[in-house]
Design a protein around this motif. Structure first.
Motif, PDB file in Angstrom:
ATOM      1  N   ILE A   6       0.841  -1.205   0.000  1.00  0.00           N
ATOM      2  CA  ILE A   6       0.000   0.000   0.000  1.00  0.00           C
ATOM      3  C   ILE A   6       0.874   1.252   0.000  1.00  0.00           C
ATOM      4  O   ILE A   6       0.625   2.201  -0.752  1.00  0.00           O
ATOM      5  N   LEU A   7       1.930   1.263   0.807  1.00  0.00           N
ATOM      6  CA  LEU A   7       2.840   2.388   0.864  1.00  0.00           C
ATOM      7  C   LEU A   7       3.527   2.597  -0.496  1.00  0.00           C
ATOM      8  O   LEU A   7       3.676   3.728  -0.965  1.00  0.00           O
ATOM      9  N   GLY A   8       3.909   1.509  -1.145  1.00  0.00           N
ATOM     10  CA  GLY A   8       4.533   1.600  -2.467  1.00  0.00           C
ATOM     11  C   GLY A   8       3.586   2.169  -3.503  1.00  0.00           C
ATOM     12  O   GLY A   8       3.974   2.998  -4.331  1.00  0.00           O
ATOM     13  N   ILE A   9       2.332   1.749  -3.483  1.00  0.00           N
ATOM     14  CA  ILE A   9       1.329   2.243  -4.431  1.00  0.00           C
ATOM     15  C   ILE A   9       1.090   3.732  -4.213  1.00  0.00           C
ATOM     16  O   ILE A   9       1.016   4.510  -5.176  1.00  0.00           O
ATOM     17  N   ILE A  10       0.994   4.143  -2.956  1.00  0.00           N
ATOM     18  CA  ILE A  10       0.798   5.564  -2.643  1.00  0.00           C
ATOM     19  C   ILE A  10       2.000   6.380  -3.110  1.00  0.00           C
ATOM     20  O   ILE A  10       1.848   7.452  -3.707  1.00  0.00           O
ATOM     21  N   ILE A  12       4.152   5.670  -5.524  1.00  0.00           N
ATOM     22  CA  ILE A  12       4.139   5.738  -6.990  1.00  0.00           C
ATOM     23  C   ILE A  12       3.096   6.735  -7.476  1.00  0.00           C
ATOM     24  O   ILE A  12       3.349   7.513  -8.399  1.00  0.00           O
ATOM     25  N   ALA A  13       1.922   6.749  -6.848  1.00  0.00           N
ATOM     26  CA  ALA A  13       0.867   7.686  -7.246  1.00  0.00           C
ATOM     27  C   ALA A  13       1.303   9.132  -7.015  1.00  0.00           C
ATOM     28  O   ALA A  13       1.076  10.003  -7.862  1.00  0.00           O
ATOM     29  N   VAL A  14       1.950   9.403  -5.886  1.00  0.00           N
ATOM     30  CA  VAL A  14       2.403  10.762  -5.585  1.00  0.00           C
ATOM     31  C   VAL A  14       3.492  11.184  -6.561  1.00  0.00           C
ATOM     32  O   VAL A  14       3.474  12.300  -7.091  1.00  0.00           O
ATOM     33  N   LEU A  15       4.454  10.306  -6.821  1.00  0.00           N
ATOM     34  CA  LEU A  15       5.520  10.627  -7.772  1.00  0.00           C
ATOM     35  C   LEU A  15       4.954  10.856  -9.171  1.00  0.00           C
ATOM     36  O   LEU A  15       5.381  11.772  -9.877  1.00  0.00           O
ATOM     37  N   TRP A  16       4.011  10.059  -9.577  1.00  0.00           N
ATOM     38  CA  TRP A  16       3.388  10.239 -10.882  1.00  0.00           C
ATOM     39  C   TRP A  16       2.672  11.584 -10.955  1.00  0.00           C
ATOM     40  O   TRP A  16       2.772  12.302 -11.943  1.00  0.00           O
ATOM     41  N   PHE A  17       1.943  11.939  -9.891  1.00  0.00           N
ATOM     42  CA  PHE A  17       1.174  13.178  -9.886  1.00  0.00           C
ATOM     43  C   PHE A  17       2.081  14.392 -10.082  1.00  0.00           C
ATOM     44  O   PHE A  17       1.774  15.297 -10.846  1.00  0.00           O
ATOM     45  N   PHE A  18       3.222  14.417  -9.385  1.00  0.00           N
ATOM     46  CA  PHE A  18       4.099  15.574  -9.469  1.00  0.00           C
ATOM     47  C   PHE A  18       4.993  15.568 -10.706  1.00  0.00           C
ATOM     48  O   PHE A  18       5.608  16.576 -11.024  1.00  0.00           O
TER      49      PHE A  18
END
Length: 81
Positions: A6-10, A12-18
């Protein structure tokens, strides 16, 4: 183990967003614009005017002596167009 997933998915999502603009530009670069003759002329004219303004503002403080020989030559070229 599921906490790390879950931490890894979050993460990746944050890095993708920025970084989504950088990712988009890398895989789908902007296509060159097809300008009409008039649009190209106006664009070139604006660029010349910006360069003339830059040279004149550089010269404005202490006169023509502030310009280098290269800048003087460029100003002469631009003023003839």
């Amino acid at each position: 183990m599921s906490e790390y997933l879950i931490l890894g998915i979050i993460l990746i999502a944050v890095l993708w967003f920025f970084n989504k603009d950088r990712i988009k530009n890398r895989f789908y670069p902007d296509k060159p614009k097809n300008l009409t003759i008039d649009q190209q002329f106006n664009s070139d004219k604006r660029e010349r005017e910006k360069e003339i303004d830059r040279l004149l503002s550089k010269m404005g403080k202490n006169g023509i002596n502030d310009l280098s020989a290269k800048d003087r030559k460029r100003l002469d070229e631009l003023s003839k167009k």
